[in-house]
Design a protein around this motif. Sequence first.
Motif, PDB file in Angstrom:
ATOM      1  N   GLU A 190       0.834  -1.195   0.000  1.00 15.51           N
ATOM      2  CA  GLU A 190       0.000   0.000   0.000  1.00 15.51           C
ATOM      3  C   GLU A 190       0.874   1.251   0.000  1.00 15.51           C
ATOM      4  N   HIS A 191       0.461   2.228  -0.778  1.00 14.85           N
ATOM      5  CA  HIS A 191       1.259   3.459  -0.843  1.00 14.85           C
ATOM      6  C   HIS A 191       0.565   4.619  -0.153  1.00 14.85           C
ATOM      7  N   ASN A 192      -0.576   4.342   0.468  1.00 16.86           N
ATOM      8  CA  ASN A 192      -1.225   5.334   1.330  1.00 16.86           C
ATOM      9  C   ASN A 192      -1.595   6.618   0.594  1.00 16.86           C
ATOM     10  N   LYS A 193      -1.888   6.505  -0.694  1.00 12.74           N
ATOM     11  CA  LYS A 193      -2.403   7.657  -1.405  1.00 12.74           C
ATOM     12  C   LYS A 193      -3.915   7.707  -1.242  1.00 12.74           C
ATOM     13  N   VAL A 194      -4.450   8.926  -1.203  1.00 11.36           N
ATOM     14  CA  VAL A 194      -5.872   9.111  -0.950  1.00 11.36           C
ATOM     15  C   VAL A 194      -6.540   9.735  -2.174  1.00 11.36           C
ATOM     16  N   ASP A 202     -17.112  19.819   5.390  1.00 10.61           N
ATOM     17  CA  ASP A 202     -16.516  20.111   6.701  1.00 10.61           C
ATOM     18  C   ASP A 202     -15.988  18.832   7.346  1.00 10.61           C
ATOM     19  N   GLN A 203     -16.745  17.740   7.235  1.00  5.97           N
ATOM     20  CA  GLN A 203     -16.296  16.456   7.785  1.00  5.97           C
ATOM     21  C   GLN A 203     -15.029  15.978   7.093  1.00  5.97           C
ATOM     22  N   ILE A 204     -14.992  16.115   5.777  1.00  2.00           N
ATOM     23  CA  ILE A 204     -13.814  15.691   5.015  1.00  2.00           C
ATOM     24  C   ILE A 204     -12.585  16.481   5.448  1.00  2.00           C
ATOM     25  N   LYS A 205     -12.746  17.792   5.584  1.00  4.94           N
ATOM     26  CA  LYS A 205     -11.606  18.638   5.961  1.00  4.94           C
ATOM     27  C   LYS A 205     -11.116  18.354   7.371  1.00  4.94           C
ATOM     28  N   LYS A 206     -12.013  17.896   8.221  1.00  7.50           N
ATOM     29  CA  LYS A 206     -11.618  17.549   9.592  1.00  7.50           C
ATOM     30  C   LYS A 206     -10.983  16.165   9.676  1.00  7.50           C
ATOM     31  N   SER A 207     -11.397  15.261   8.799  1.00 12.89           N
ATOM     32  CA  SER A 207     -11.005  13.859   8.923  1.00 12.89           C
ATOM     33  C   SER A 207      -9.842  13.449   8.027  1.00 12.89           C
ATOM     34  N   GLU A 208      -9.705  14.069   6.868  1.00 10.22           N
ATOM     35  CA  GLU A 208      -8.668  13.672   5.921  1.00 10.22           C
ATOM     36  C   GLU A 208      -7.450  14.583   6.055  1.00 10.22           C
ATOM     37  N   ALA A 209      -6.282  13.981   6.081  1.00 12.64           N
ATOM     38  CA  ALA A 209      -5.041  14.750   6.209  1.00 12.64           C
ATOM     39  C   ALA A 209      -4.592  15.333   4.873  1.00 12.64           C
ATOM     40  N   LYS A 210      -5.000  14.675   3.777  1.00 12.66           N
ATOM     41  CA  LYS A 210      -4.590  15.116   2.436  1.00 12.66           C
ATOM     42  C   LYS A 210      -5.500  14.455   1.417  1.00 12.66           C
ATOM     43  N   ILE A 211      -5.449  14.956   0.200  1.00 15.23           N
ATOM     44  CA  ILE A 211      -6.074  14.310  -0.944  1.00 15.23           C
ATOM     45  C   ILE A 211      -5.059  14.361  -2.086  1.00 15.23           C
ATOM     46  N   ASP A 212      -4.726  13.202  -2.615  1.00 16.09           N
ATOM     47  CA  ASP A 212      -3.780  13.157  -3.731  1.00 16.09           C
ATOM     48  C   ASP A 212      -4.479  13.334  -5.078  1.00 16.09           C
ATOM     49  N   LEU A 213      -5.680  12.784  -5.163  1.00 21.01           N
ATOM     50  CA  LEU A 213      -6.414  12.795  -6.420  1.00 21.01           C
ATOM     51  C   LEU A 213      -7.894  13.013  -6.133  1.00 21.01           C
ATOM     52  N   LEU A 214      -8.495  13.948  -6.873  1.00 16.29           N
ATOM     53  CA  LEU A 214      -9.925  14.250  -6.718  1.00 16.29           C
ATOM     54  C   LEU A 214     -10.640  13.923  -8.013  1.00 16.29           C
ATOM     55  N   PHE A 215     -11.633  13.031  -7.939  1.00 18.62           N
ATOM     56  CA  PHE A 215     -12.496  12.732  -9.072  1.00 18.62           C
ATOM     57  C   PHE A 215     -13.852  13.377  -8.829  1.00 18.62           C
ATOM     58  N   ASN A 216     -14.130  14.490  -9.532  1.00 20.02           N
ATOM     59  CA  ASN A 216     -15.471  15.068  -9.533  1.00 20.02           C
ATOM     60  C   ASN A 216     -16.283  14.277 -10.552  1.00 20.02           C
ATOM     61  N   ASN A 217     -16.826  13.159 -10.087  1.00 17.54           N
ATOM     62  CA  ASN A 217     -17.456  12.199 -10.987  1.00 17.54           C
ATOM     63  C   ASN A 217     -18.980  12.232 -10.941  1.00 17.54           C
ATOM     64  N   ALA A 218     -19.561  12.582  -9.796  1.00 12.73           N
ATOM     65  CA  ALA A 218     -21.014  12.528  -9.642  1.00 12.73           C
ATOM     66  C   ALA A 218     -21.706  13.456 -10.646  1.00 12.73           C
ATOM     67  N   GLY A 219     -22.817  12.972 -11.178  1.00  7.51           N
ATOM     68  CA  GLY A 219     -23.582  13.782 -12.108  1.00  7.51           C
ATOM     69  C   GLY A 219     -25.015  13.296 -12.183  1.00  7.51           C
ATOM     70  N   LEU A 232      -3.280  20.364  -2.014  1.00 12.39           N
ATOM     71  CA  LEU A 232      -1.930  20.917  -1.937  1.00 12.39           C
ATOM     72  C   LEU A 232      -1.040  20.130  -0.980  1.00 12.39           C
ATOM     73  N   LYS A 233      -1.663  19.396  -0.065  1.00 12.10           N
ATOM     74  CA  LYS A 233      -0.908  18.560   0.870  1.00 12.10           C
ATOM     75  C   LYS A 233      -0.614  17.169   0.304  1.00 12.10           C
ATOM     76  N   GLY A 234      -1.237  16.835  -0.816  1.00 12.17           N
ATOM     77  CA  GLY A 234      -1.052  15.523  -1.416  1.00 12.17           C
ATOM     78  C   GLY A 234       0.150  15.468  -2.337  1.00 12.17           C
ATOM     79  N   GLN A 235       0.381  14.275  -2.891  1.00 11.15           N
ATOM     80  CA  GLN A 235       1.513  14.090  -3.792  1.00 11.15           C
ATOM     81  C   GLN A 235       1.144  14.372  -5.252  1.00 11.15           C
ATOM     82  N   ASP A 236       0.069  13.767  -5.716  1.00 13.45           N
ATOM     83  CA  ASP A 236      -0.281  13.888  -7.128  1.00 13.45           C
ATOM     84  C   ASP A 236      -0.908  15.242  -7.467  1.00 13.45           C
ATOM     85  N   LYS A 237      -1.667  15.808  -6.540  1.00 15.46           N
ATOM     86  CA  LYS A 237      -2.288  17.135  -6.731  1.00 15.46           C
ATOM     87  C   LYS A 237      -3.025  17.205  -8.074  1.00 15.46           C
ATOM     88  N   THR A 238      -3.934  16.258  -8.290  1.00 14.75           N
ATOM     89  CA  THR A 238      -4.617  16.155  -9.579  1.00 14.75           C
ATOM     90  C   THR A 238      -6.129  16.113  -9.393  1.00 14.75           C
TER      91      THR A 238
END
Length: 203
Positions: free
Chosen positions: A3-7, A74-91, A127-133
């Motif tokens: 596991e590489h612990n990417k989120v 707000d929950q995400i910002k409190k619970s997650e330390a970083k996000i490496d990749l964001l998929f805005n997929n819902a539609g 900005l705290k993640g590695q991939d920042k995508t």
Amino acid sequence: MKEHNKVVLITGANSGIGLELTKNLLLQGWEVAALIRSDFPNGQPIIIDALKKNHLRVYKADLADFSSLRNALDQIKKSEAKIDLLFNNAGVSFAEYKYSKQGREIHFEVNTLVPFIITMELKELLLKGQDKTIINTSSNSLLFLKQFDLNTVINPKTPFKKLVGPYANSKLALSLWTNGIAPELSSEGIKIRSVCPDQIRRG
């Protein structure tokens, strides 16, 4: 499997493209933060195992309700330390005009405006993640449009057309703001793209 612990945060992670993304990335060792309205389908061993190991974390929200979305972000910002990749997929794609609790046409609200809000709200975690995508799921239905009319998207008054009406306009608007904001985000180290996946085969 190492596991590489990417989120990765995936909206609409419980069905269609989002569900396949979730399962594939979990198998690759990613941790998934799922922003969804309803539960994952039953009988998915990958999902069950990931939930037990906390490799899959669920945040519930109705994306057409800004109060619900705000609470989830707000929950995400409190619970997650970083996000490496964001998929805005819902539609959404409906057979008639529908309106959100905020009074806006719901295709524009969920397909165009909400991905922008999520992007801006979660930028610090990216900005705290590695991939920042950031990947925004658009649609090739926009190719049937000859031009973009913002008023038609925000306050439609023409007869409803499925797929090539408000849905296509909302996805075109999504791709346009994605391209428009890309240089600014790039200067901060964040990559953003819109993609048009093919149809999902359901079997």
